[in-house]
Design a protein around this motif. Structure first.
Motif, PDB file in Angstrom:
ATOM      1  N   ILE A   1       0.831  -1.199   0.000  1.00 41.28           N
ATOM      2  CA  ILE A   1       0.000   0.000   0.000  1.00 41.28           C
ATOM      3  C   ILE A   1       0.871   1.257   0.000  1.00 41.28           C
ATOM      4  O   ILE A   1       0.590   2.225  -0.718  1.00 41.28           O
ATOM      5  N   THR A   2       1.934   1.243   0.791  1.00 42.86           N
ATOM      6  CA  THR A   2       2.817   2.407   0.857  1.00 42.86           C
ATOM      7  C   THR A   2       3.445   2.698  -0.492  1.00 42.86           C
ATOM      8  O   THR A   2       3.453   3.851  -0.963  1.00 42.86           O
ATOM      9  N   ILE A   3       3.965   1.667  -1.140  1.00 45.43           N
ATOM     10  CA  ILE A   3       4.633   1.860  -2.431  1.00 45.43           C
ATOM     11  C   ILE A   3       3.639   2.304  -3.495  1.00 45.43           C
ATOM     12  O   ILE A   3       3.967   3.127  -4.366  1.00 45.43           O
ATOM     13  N   SER A   4       2.414   1.804  -3.447  1.00 42.82           N
ATOM     14  CA  SER A   4       1.436   2.154  -4.472  1.00 42.82           C
ATOM     15  C   SER A   4       0.810   3.527  -4.249  1.00 42.82           C
ATOM     16  O   SER A   4       0.427   4.197  -5.217  1.00 42.82           O
ATOM     17  N   MET A   5       0.715   3.979  -2.988  1.00 42.46           N
ATOM     18  CA  MET A   5       0.058   5.243  -2.686  1.00 42.46           C
ATOM     19  C   MET A   5       1.019   6.429  -2.582  1.00 42.46           C
ATOM     20  O   MET A   5       0.624   7.572  -2.804  1.00 42.46           O
TER      21      MET A   5
END
Length: 299
Positions: free
Chosen positions: A164-168
């Protein structure tokens, strides 16, 4: 009491009542859709915090004698294929969804905002490199990327938060960078630079307070997307693992018994839909309140 003290109290009360935060909150409550969404979100937060007190049963307690019971007085939303109380698992699933959403969004915010600040104030070559990295991460296919990490490290909540961190993070990076590029040539920024302010001080003291509005709106819009990611990966068996309660896991388990016990999938799907709608409406109301062109709301 003297006239001077009365006047001082009046001015003080006006300052408190007329604070930007208080004015923003009042305008948000004046928006009926925003107020209803905020109330629903507050109920979700309270359910997550007080889940052990609210849940009528242990969410992981297995009772084969009561498996797949229809909703009734004892089990208001029925039981699942293992005899676990569906309502209790929904309540604990709220805690899981908000924990993943807040952790993933918070980590993405810190990374994206930090890199966005650096990129907006950095020399052109460094800005170009960071933009290239951000665009490359944004182009990653989320599901394939998540499955790749899970195949290497195994499914866990930590891996889910990393995905989630990498995608957001690229989304926050873009918003912060664009805002910094617009504001860095403002008169007060140039004056602060002339007075010897460092780049760190410029970012934290002068730029950050002026870009917090768009960031708050983006957070409100991203949380339902993160909940959808968590539910989707858990539905595929690559997110939160049993016996921990998760809306996506419950939806997957209910789908397997859709004919015999449709209440399991229905009870898991409704919170996902309502939470997504509530956060989306809250984000739209917050955008209207914080947008100066609307004067705190649509006319």
């Amino acid at each position: 009491m003297s006239d001077l003290s009365v006047g001082a109290e009046t001015v003080s009360s006006r300052r408190v009542d007329g604070s930007p935060l208080g004015a923003t909150f009042r305008r948000l409550l004046a928006n009926r859709v925003g107020a209803f969404a905020l109330l629903f979100i507050a109920a979700l937060v309270l359910a997550a915090i007080f889940a052990p007190l609210i849940a009528p049963f242990d969410p992981i307690a297995i009772n084969p004698r009561e498996r797949m019971q229809a909703p009734g007085w004892q089990h208001l939303l029925g039981t699942d294929q293992l005899g676990r109380d569906v309502l209790s698992r929904i309540i604990y699933g709220t805690r899981t969804a908000l924990r993943v959403a807040l952790s993933g969004t918070g980590a993405a915010l810190v990374v994206g905002m930090g890199l966005g600040m650096i990129s907006g104030l950095a020399p052109r070559w460094l800005d170009s490199c960071l933009v290239l990295v951000g665009d490359s991460l944004k182009a990653l296919p989320l599901v394939l990327f998540a499955l790749a990490l899970v195949s290497i490290y195994g499914p866990s909540m930590t891996i889910l938060i990393v995905v989630i961190t990498i995608s957001m993070a690229p989304g926050y990076f873009r918003v912060v960078r664009n805002q910094v590029l617009v504001l860095r040539n403002a008169d007060y920024i140039i004056a602060a630079q002339a007075m010897g302010s460092s780049r760190l001080r410029l970012g934290l003291t002068h730029l950050l307070p002026n870009i917090i509005g768009p960031i708050l709106v983006l957070i409100a819009m991203d949380i339902p997307a993160v909940i959808g990611i968590e539910s989707g990966l858990s539905f595929l068996g690559q997110g939160v693992q049993p016996p921990q309660a998760s809306w996506g896991t419950m939806l997957s388990e209910g789908y397997a018994y859709l004919r015999q016990a449709p209440h399991i999938a229905l009870a898991a799907g409704v919170p996902i839909i309502l939470t997504t709608v509530a956060f989306t409406f809250f984000g739209e109301a917050l955008r209207d309140v914080l947008d100066p062109r609307t004067n705190g709301g649509r006319k």
